[in-house]
Design a protein around this motif. Structure first.
Motif, short mmCIF file in Angstrom:
data_model
loop_
_atom_site.label_atom_id
_atom_site.label_comp_id
_atom_site.label_asym_id
_atom_site.label_seq_id
_atom_site.Cartn_x
_atom_site.Cartn_y
_atom_site.Cartn_z
N ALA A 78 8.20 18.51 14.78
CA ALA A 78 6.57 18.40 15.04
C ALA A 78 7.03 19.46 16.38
O ALA A 78 5.80 20.56 16.25
CB ALA A 78 5.92 17.63 15.77
N ARG A 79 7.72 19.46 17.15
CA ARG A 79 7.56 20.06 18.73
C ARG A 79 9.37 20.41 18.49
O ARG A 79 10.16 19.81 18.80
CB ARG A 79 7.27 19.50 19.70
N GLU A 80 9.20 22.22 19.52
CA GLU A 80 10.59 22.48 19.83
C GLU A 80 10.86 22.70 21.46
O GLU A 80 9.90 24.00 20.96
CB GLU A 80 11.49 22.80 18.64
N HIS A 81 11.39 22.64 21.91
CA HIS A 81 11.59 24.11 23.11
C HIS A 81 12.88 23.55 23.98
O HIS A 81 13.77 22.93 23.67
CB HIS A 81 10.55 23.59 24.49
N SER A 82 12.89 24.57 25.18
CA SER A 82 14.30 24.26 25.98
C SER A 82 14.21 23.68 27.04
O SER A 82 13.26 24.72 27.81
CB SER A 82 15.43 26.03 25.63
N LEU A 83 15.07 23.30 27.65
CA LEU A 83 14.79 22.93 28.95
C LEU A 83 16.01 23.48 30.25
O LEU A 83 17.77 23.81 29.69
CB LEU A 83 14.79 21.79 29.60
N ASN A 84 15.75 24.13 31.07
CA ASN A 84 17.03 24.34 32.00
C ASN A 84 17.29 23.56 32.47
O ASN A 84 17.08 22.71 32.88
CB ASN A 84 16.03 25.64 32.61
N ALA A 85 18.45 24.23 33.97
CA ALA A 85 19.20 22.97 34.83
C ALA A 85 18.29 21.96 35.64
O ALA A 85 18.85 20.72 35.88
CB ALA A 85 20.24 23.89 35.74
N ARG A 94 7.43 25.89 20.75
CA ARG A 94 6.98 25.89 19.68
C ARG A 94 6.31 24.47 19.29
O ARG A 94 6.84 23.39 19.52
CB ARG A 94 7.68 26.80 18.21
N GLU A 95 5.20 24.77 18.10
CA GLU A 95 4.15 23.08 17.27
C GLU A 95 4.85 23.33 16.15
O GLU A 95 4.25 24.42 15.85
CB GLU A 95 3.25 22.34 18.07
N PHE A 96 4.57 22.68 15.78
CA PHE A 96 5.15 22.70 13.76
C PHE A 96 3.41 21.38 12.94
O PHE A 96 3.90 20.71 13.79
CB PHE A 96 5.96 22.90 13.16
N SER A 97 3.36 22.02 12.31
CA SER A 97 2.69 21.34 11.43
C SER A 97 3.17 20.20 10.38
O SER A 97 4.55 20.79 10.39
CB SER A 97 1.87 21.89 10.22
N PRO A 98 3.00 18.93 9.87
CA PRO A 98 3.68 18.47 8.90
C PRO A 98 5.01 19.44 7.48
O PRO A 98 5.93 19.44 6.67
CB PRO A 98 2.92 17.05 8.48
N VAL A 102 3.63 26.98 12.10
CA VAL A 102 4.30 27.05 13.47
C VAL A 102 2.30 27.07 13.72
O VAL A 102 1.21 27.65 13.03
CB VAL A 102 4.23 28.25 13.69
N LEU A 103 1.82 25.74 14.50
CA LEU A 103 0.32 25.70 15.01
C LEU A 103 0.54 26.21 17.01
O LEU A 103 -0.80 26.57 16.56
CB LEU A 103 0.78 24.32 15.45
N ARG A 104 1.75 26.16 16.80
CA ARG A 104 1.18 26.74 18.67
C ARG A 104 2.70 27.53 19.25
O ARG A 104 3.60 27.02 18.61
CB ARG A 104 1.03 25.86 19.52
N GLU A 105 2.92 29.05 19.76
CA GLU A 105 4.24 29.33 20.70
C GLU A 105 3.68 29.94 21.66
O GLU A 105 2.90 30.63 21.48
CB GLU A 105 4.03 30.61 19.06
N SER A 119 -2.21 29.97 19.35
CA SER A 119 -2.04 29.06 18.39
C SER A 119 -2.57 29.29 16.77
O SER A 119 -4.00 30.28 16.64
CB SER A 119 -3.28 28.21 19.42
N PHE A 120 -2.21 28.21 15.67
CA PHE A 120 -3.13 29.15 14.48
C PHE A 120 -3.83 27.35 13.87
O PHE A 120 -2.99 26.89 14.29
CB PHE A 120 -1.15 29.16 13.79
N TYR A 121 -4.36 27.90 13.09
CA TYR A 121 -5.14 27.28 11.83
C TYR A 121 -3.96 26.97 11.03
O TYR A 121 -2.61 26.93 10.61
CB TYR A 121 -5.63 28.00 10.87
#
Length: 381
Positions: A78-85, A94-98, A102-105, A119-121
């Protein structure tokens, strides 16, 4: 300092913490108990205790949650990102539909969105693109309907929306002022907007029937706003003087349902009223207020009229500001033939001190001295 995650990610993280078990390198760990992950490196995986479905994956580096983070819903990413220290989002998120669409980047720099955020439909069509400067504020954006028609546009100080939108042309940075048409989800034209060097100089809104509802134009340091009925008849027009970062109203006209002028007001460049005229529907004047003087000595002369055009009443008021008016001097009323029928005298505090009345033949019927408590007696010289 840790920056709060944007709302979609923050909600996802909250949901991911519900009733789950986590493991890292085959060992049970708890994200809320740092002692279980201290000094460890690897990919932590968390699953729902009831269904066994994966809910979260997160990289750990020497006991610090840093690197890739993924959240799942019903086993789907559903969502993915990275964290720094520092624990702030860094890089692409990014966010994803089922279905995996990709719904948001977005791209983050130490927790702040930077550059174009898209963001995307669910079908994959671009829904919105927003340009961020890295200060947390959007600088410009464009929105599209699911049909691919432009729905909204806000220009920046320079073109920043390419390649998703040619805002160099749309915002009037090249080729002179632009004309942009904006539509709703049904494909109905809602507005036409013109820009010059990123500044909106004209906008026109429309009703469902295609008739204009508002028109807003700027020329030099003047701005004019007009509003219309659904039949296309102008109901109001307001002119503004643009001064630095503010606008000062200069003139406002109101019109009847048939387009007849019923009120006309004017102000000085400083915003003080100059004149206020109202009209009967037959075009004859209803009232006229003319202002003079300044500060505490500012006055307004008010005259009222019958629909025949004959004067009905007149009087002066102190008008020191904030809409406050204090009657002063002599106020008179007339019949429709122009014969004086009543007269009231006021002192400097706006208190009535004398009242007189005449019949239609001009004969004095009453002459009273009026006291502060409202009592009265026949006036004597």
């Amino acid at each position: 300092m840790t920056t709060l995650l944007p709302l979609p990610f923050f909600l996802g993280a909250s949901a991911a913490r519900a009733a789950q078990v986590c493991e890292l390198n085959g060992q049970s760990v708890s994200p809320s108990n740092g002692s279980t992950t201290a000094g460890k490196t690897g990919l932590m995986r968390c699953k729902d205790t009831a269904s066994g479905e994966i809910q979260r994956e997160q990289q750990v580096q020497n006991g610090v949650f840093m690197g890739l983070v993924r959240f799942y819903e019903k086993g789907k990413l559903a969502r993915e990102h990275s964290l720094n220290a520092k624990g702030n989002i860094q890089g692409r998120a990014r966010e994803f539909s089922p279905t995996g669409q990709v719904l948001r980047e977005a791209v983050y720099d130490d927790g702040q969105e930077r550059g174009l955020v898209r963001s995307f439909y669910p079908g994959g069509q671009l829904r919105r693109a927003t340009f961020y400067t890295g200060t947390g504020k959007d600088r410009a954006f464009v929105e599209f309907t699911e049909r691919g028609q432009m729905a909204m546009l806000r220009c920046g100080e320079t073109p920043v929306l390419a390649p998703v939108a040619d805002d160099a042309r749309l915002c009037g940075f090249v080729g002179g002022s632009s004309q942009v048409e904006l539509f709703d989800a049904r494909g109905t034209l809602r507005s036409r907007v013109s820009y010059a060097s990123g500044k909106r100089v004209r906008s026109q809104e429309f009703y469902d029937n295609g008739k204009p509802s508002t028109l807003d134009e700027t020329a030099g340091n003047r701005r004019t706003e007009r509003s219309f009925s659904s039949e296309g008849i102008k109901r109001r027009e307001t002119e503004w003087l643009l001064v630095e970062r503010t606008a000062v109203r200069q003139r406002e006209q109101e019109f009847s349902e048939k387009g007849v002028l019923v009120r006309d007001q004017r102000w000085t460049p400083a915003g003080d009223p100059i004149r206020d005229d109202s009209f009967h529907l037959n075009g004859q004047p209803r009232s006229r207020s003319v202002y003079s003087g300044a500060g505490s000595a500012r006055m307004v002369e008010v005259t009222e009229f019958y629909d025949s055009g004959q004067r009905a009443a007149s009087g002066r008021y102190l008008a020191p500001g904030r809409g406050r008016q204090v009657p002063v001097g002599t106020h008179q009323r007339f019949d429709e033939k122009g014969t004086l029928i009543a007269e009231s005298s006021f002192d400097a505090q706006g208190r009535v001190t004398r009242e007189r009345a005449w019949n239609e033949s001009g004969e004095l019927q009453r002459d009273d001295e009026v006291f502060e408590d409202g009592s009265r007696k026949a006036f004597t010289q």
